[in-house]
Motif scaffolding. Sequence first.
Motif, PDB file in Angstrom:
ATOM      1  N   ALA A  85      48.232  32.920  42.459  1.00 32.62           N
ATOM      2  CA  ALA A  85      47.943  33.687  43.669  1.00 32.62           C
ATOM      3  C   ALA A  85      47.774  35.165  43.338  1.00 32.62           C
ATOM      4  CB  ALA A  85      49.062  33.490  44.688  1.00 32.62           C
ATOM      5  N   GLU A  86      48.549  35.650  42.374  1.00 30.80           N
ATOM      6  CA  GLU A  86      48.483  37.062  42.008  1.00 30.80           C
ATOM      7  C   GLU A  86      47.148  37.412  41.336  1.00 30.80           C
ATOM      8  OE1 GLU A  86      52.392  35.862  42.904  1.00 30.80           O
ATOM      9  OE2 GLU A  86      51.068  35.058  41.345  1.00 30.80           O
ATOM     10  N   THR A  87      46.742  36.612  40.339  1.00 27.66           N
ATOM     11  CA  THR A  87      45.486  36.911  39.648  1.00 27.66           C
ATOM     12  C   THR A  87      44.290  36.674  40.574  1.00 27.66           C
ATOM     13  OG1 THR A  87      45.404  34.653  38.731  1.00 27.66           O
ATOM     14  CG2 THR A  87      46.413  36.383  37.363  1.00 27.66           C
ATOM     15  N   LEU A  88      44.398  35.681  41.447  1.00 28.20           N
ATOM     16  CA  LEU A  88      43.320  35.412  42.396  1.00 28.20           C
ATOM     17  C   LEU A  88      43.176  36.560  43.393  1.00 28.20           C
ATOM     18  CD1 LEU A  88      41.307  33.087  43.023  1.00 28.20           C
ATOM     19  CD2 LEU A  88      42.932  32.328  44.764  1.00 28.20           C
ATOM     20  N   SER A  89      44.284  37.064  43.873  1.00 28.02           N
ATOM     21  CA  SER A  89      44.258  38.179  44.816  1.00 28.02           C
ATOM     22  C   SER A  89      43.654  39.418  44.173  1.00 28.02           C
ATOM     23  CB  SER A  89      45.678  38.486  45.312  1.00 28.02           C
ATOM     24  OG  SER A  89      46.226  37.374  45.994  1.00 28.02           O
ATOM     25  N   GLU A  90      44.001  39.670  42.917  1.00 35.54           N
ATOM     26  CA  GLU A  90      43.434  40.828  42.215  1.00 35.54           C
ATOM     27  C   GLU A  90      41.941  40.640  41.968  1.00 35.54           C
ATOM     28  OE1 GLU A  90      44.020  43.425  38.088  1.00 35.54           O
ATOM     29  OE2 GLU A  90      45.396  41.773  38.555  1.00 35.54           O
ATOM     30  N   THR A  91      41.542  39.419  41.632  1.00 37.16           N
ATOM     31  CA  THR A  91      40.135  39.149  41.352  1.00 37.16           C
ATOM     32  C   THR A  91      39.258  39.371  42.580  1.00 37.16           C
ATOM     33  OG1 THR A  91      40.696  37.531  39.638  1.00 37.16           O
ATOM     34  CG2 THR A  91      38.499  37.367  40.602  1.00 37.16           C
ATOM     35  N   PHE A  92      39.734  38.932  43.745  1.00 38.39           N
ATOM     36  CA  PHE A  92      38.932  39.035  44.969  1.00 38.39           C
ATOM     37  C   PHE A  92      39.345  40.212  45.850  1.00 38.39           C
ATOM     38  CE2 PHE A  92      38.099  34.745  43.561  1.00 38.39           C
ATOM     39  CZ  PHE A  92      36.764  34.570  43.864  1.00 38.39           C
ATOM     40  N   ASP A  93      40.273  41.028  45.351  1.00 42.78           N
ATOM     41  CA  ASP A  93      40.703  42.247  46.052  1.00 42.78           C
ATOM     42  C   ASP A  93      41.157  41.934  47.482  1.00 42.78           C
ATOM     43  OD1 ASP A  93      41.249  44.947  46.318  1.00 42.78           O
ATOM     44  OD2 ASP A  93      39.223  45.458  46.983  1.00 42.78           O
ATOM     45  N   MET A  94      41.982  40.898  47.600  1.00 44.06           N
ATOM     46  CA  MET A  94      42.476  40.485  48.906  1.00 44.06           C
ATOM     47  C   MET A  94      43.717  39.626  48.708  1.00 44.06           C
ATOM     48  SD  MET A  94      40.478  38.179  51.761  1.00 44.06           S
ATOM     49  CE  MET A  94      41.209  37.904  53.391  1.00 44.06           C
ATOM     50  N   PRO A  95      44.772  39.825  49.497  1.00 42.98           N
ATOM     51  CA  PRO A  95      45.960  38.965  49.365  1.00 42.98           C
ATOM     52  C   PRO A  95      45.617  37.519  49.716  1.00 42.98           C
ATOM     53  CG  PRO A  95      46.462  40.950  50.642  1.00 42.98           C
ATOM     54  CD  PRO A  95      44.969  40.897  50.503  1.00 42.98           C
ATOM     55  N   LEU A  96      45.836  36.621  48.765  1.00 41.93           N
ATOM     56  CA  LEU A  96      45.454  35.227  48.939  1.00 41.93           C
ATOM     57  C   LEU A  96      46.607  34.290  48.595  1.00 41.93           C
ATOM     58  CD1 LEU A  96      41.959  35.430  47.219  1.00 41.93           C
ATOM     59  CD2 LEU A  96      42.349  35.110  49.673  1.00 41.93           C
ATOM     60  N   GLU A  97      46.633  33.154  49.278  1.00 40.10           N
ATOM     61  CA  GLU A  97      47.546  32.071  48.933  1.00 40.10           C
ATOM     62  C   GLU A  97      46.761  31.011  48.174  1.00 40.10           C
ATOM     63  OE1 GLU A  97      49.167  30.533  52.501  1.00 40.10           O
ATOM     64  OE2 GLU A  97      50.369  32.327  52.950  1.00 40.10           O
ATOM     65  N   LEU A  98      47.331  30.496  47.102  1.00 37.74           N
ATOM     66  CA  LEU A  98      46.670  29.496  46.276  1.00 37.74           C
ATOM     67  C   LEU A  98      47.356  28.145  46.469  1.00 37.74           C
ATOM     68  CD1 LEU A  98      44.644  28.779  43.967  1.00 37.74           C
ATOM     69  CD2 LEU A  98      46.479  29.366  42.365  1.00 37.74           C
ATOM     70  N   HIS A  99      46.539  27.106  46.642  1.00 39.65           N
ATOM     71  CA  HIS A  99      47.084  25.766  46.798  1.00 39.65           C
ATOM     72  C   HIS A  99      46.417  24.837  45.783  1.00 39.65           C
ATOM     73  CE1 HIS A  99      49.007  26.824  50.652  1.00 39.65           C
ATOM     74  NE2 HIS A  99      47.940  27.596  50.811  1.00 39.65           N
ATOM     75  N   ARG A 100      47.187  23.868  45.305  1.00 42.27           N
ATOM     76  CA  ARG A 100      46.648  22.887  44.366  1.00 42.27           C
ATOM     77  C   ARG A 100      47.134  21.501  44.754  1.00 42.27           C
ATOM     78  NH1 ARG A 100      46.721  23.056  37.706  1.00 42.27           N
ATOM     79  NH2 ARG A 100      45.450  21.180  37.421  1.00 42.27           N
ATOM     80  N   ARG A 101      46.208  20.551  44.746  1.00 44.12           N
ATOM     81  CA  ARG A 101      46.544  19.171  45.071  1.00 44.12           C
ATOM     82  C   ARG A 101      45.657  18.231  44.274  1.00 44.12           C
ATOM     83  NH1 ARG A 101      45.965  16.263  51.038  1.00 44.12           N
ATOM     84  NH2 ARG A 101      46.586  14.159  50.355  1.00 44.12           N
ATOM     85  N   ASP A 102      46.261  17.344  43.508  1.00 42.16           N
ATOM     86  CA  ASP A 102      45.543  16.345  42.724  1.00 42.16           C
ATOM     87  C   ASP A 102      44.478  16.985  41.827  1.00 42.16           C
ATOM     88  OD1 ASP A 102      47.032  14.333  43.964  1.00 42.16           O
ATOM     89  OD2 ASP A 102      45.584  14.135  45.610  1.00 42.16           O
ATOM     90  N   GLY A 103      44.814  18.117  41.235  1.00 41.24           N
ATOM     91  CA  GLY A 103      43.896  18.777  40.312  1.00 41.24           C
ATOM     92  C   GLY A 103      42.832  19.622  40.974  1.00 41.24           C
ATOM     93  N   ARG A 104      42.844  19.724  42.303  1.00 38.92           N
ATOM     94  CA  ARG A 104      41.874  20.533  43.040  1.00 38.92           C
ATOM     95  C   ARG A 104      42.552  21.780  43.583  1.00 38.92           C
ATOM     96  NH1 ARG A 104      37.536  17.655  45.071  1.00 38.92           N
ATOM     97  NH2 ARG A 104      36.692  19.711  45.601  1.00 38.92           N
ATOM     98  N   PHE A 105      41.772  22.856  43.714  1.00 44.03           N
ATOM     99  CA  PHE A 105      42.298  24.128  44.169  1.00 44.03           C
ATOM    100  C   PHE A 105      41.679  24.508  45.504  1.00 44.03           C
ATOM    101  CE2 PHE A 105      42.624  24.276  39.550  1.00 44.03           C
ATOM    102  CZ  PHE A 105      43.901  24.796  39.348  1.00 44.03           C
ATOM    103  N   SER A 106      42.446  25.297  46.282  1.00 43.47           N
ATOM    104  CA  SER A 106      41.922  25.926  47.495  1.00 43.47           C
ATOM    105  C   SER A 106      42.718  27.209  47.704  1.00 43.47           C
ATOM    106  CB  SER A 106      42.045  25.010  48.710  1.00 43.47           C
ATOM    107  OG  SER A 106      43.398  24.670  48.959  1.00 43.47           O
ATOM    108  N   ALA A 107      42.150  28.117  48.494  1.00 44.30           N
ATOM    109  CA  ALA A 107      42.807  29.407  48.737  1.00 44.30           C
ATOM    110  C   ALA A 107      42.532  29.863  50.159  1.00 44.30           C
ATOM    111  CB  ALA A 107      42.319  30.446  47.738  1.00 44.30           C
TER     112      ALA A 107
END
Length: 228
Positions: A202-224
């Motif tokens: 979530a931290e690296t994703l938020s920095e990459t997209f310049d927005m506070p994001l929550e990261l979720h993972r299920r069965d090898g798939r990602f969503s934010a």
Amino acid sequence: MVLGPNGAGKTTLLQVAAARLHPTSGAVQILDETLGAVDVFELRPRIGLCSNAVAGSLPERETALNAVVTAAYGVTGRWREEYERLDERRAFELLDAWGVSTAFDRPFSSLSEGERKRVQIARALMTDPELLLLDEPGAGLDLAGRERLVQRTSRLIGAEDAPATVLVTHHLEEIPPGFTHVLMLRDGRTVASGPIDETLTAETLSETFDMPLELHRRDGRFSAFAAS
């Protein structure tokens, strides 16, 4: 896997990796060859590229089969070159593997967006490349088209004889299970890189997209989603 927002430099990086663009500084090594010290026309057949640039260069009336088989000669339109029956058979088998064999004789321009994407991937695989580069293959697809593409791509990279594969995207939902590493870009710079399980947070994703994001993972798939 290369992940980042629009304008991060993902497509430019892939063009360099495909030996279609030279860096303005530094050195680039691809498949143990150095750009500038190798004949790119010998290097490029070892690299399969699926991108909007390649799709845009295919003649509108070229059939799906010809769009794939012409990759054997590194051209985008069939002219006077001769192809062996073996080449045409391989092209058809690739179309079949990607679920578009019934469209083999249809003009590329008449295909749906999902069909075009799968034909492009079949074309990228025609020369049995050592390196496969997929530039936002899920762009423009509806939900069903995206999921079919994700499933087929996951099977491809999981095969024993699969080429080294790099997929560029800015949508986490398009990441097929099986990718092992990620490079995260923003404004042409590396935010993070390494094993996907450790690096994509979530931290690296938020920095990459310049927005506070929550990261979720299920069965090898990602969503934010935006952090609440």
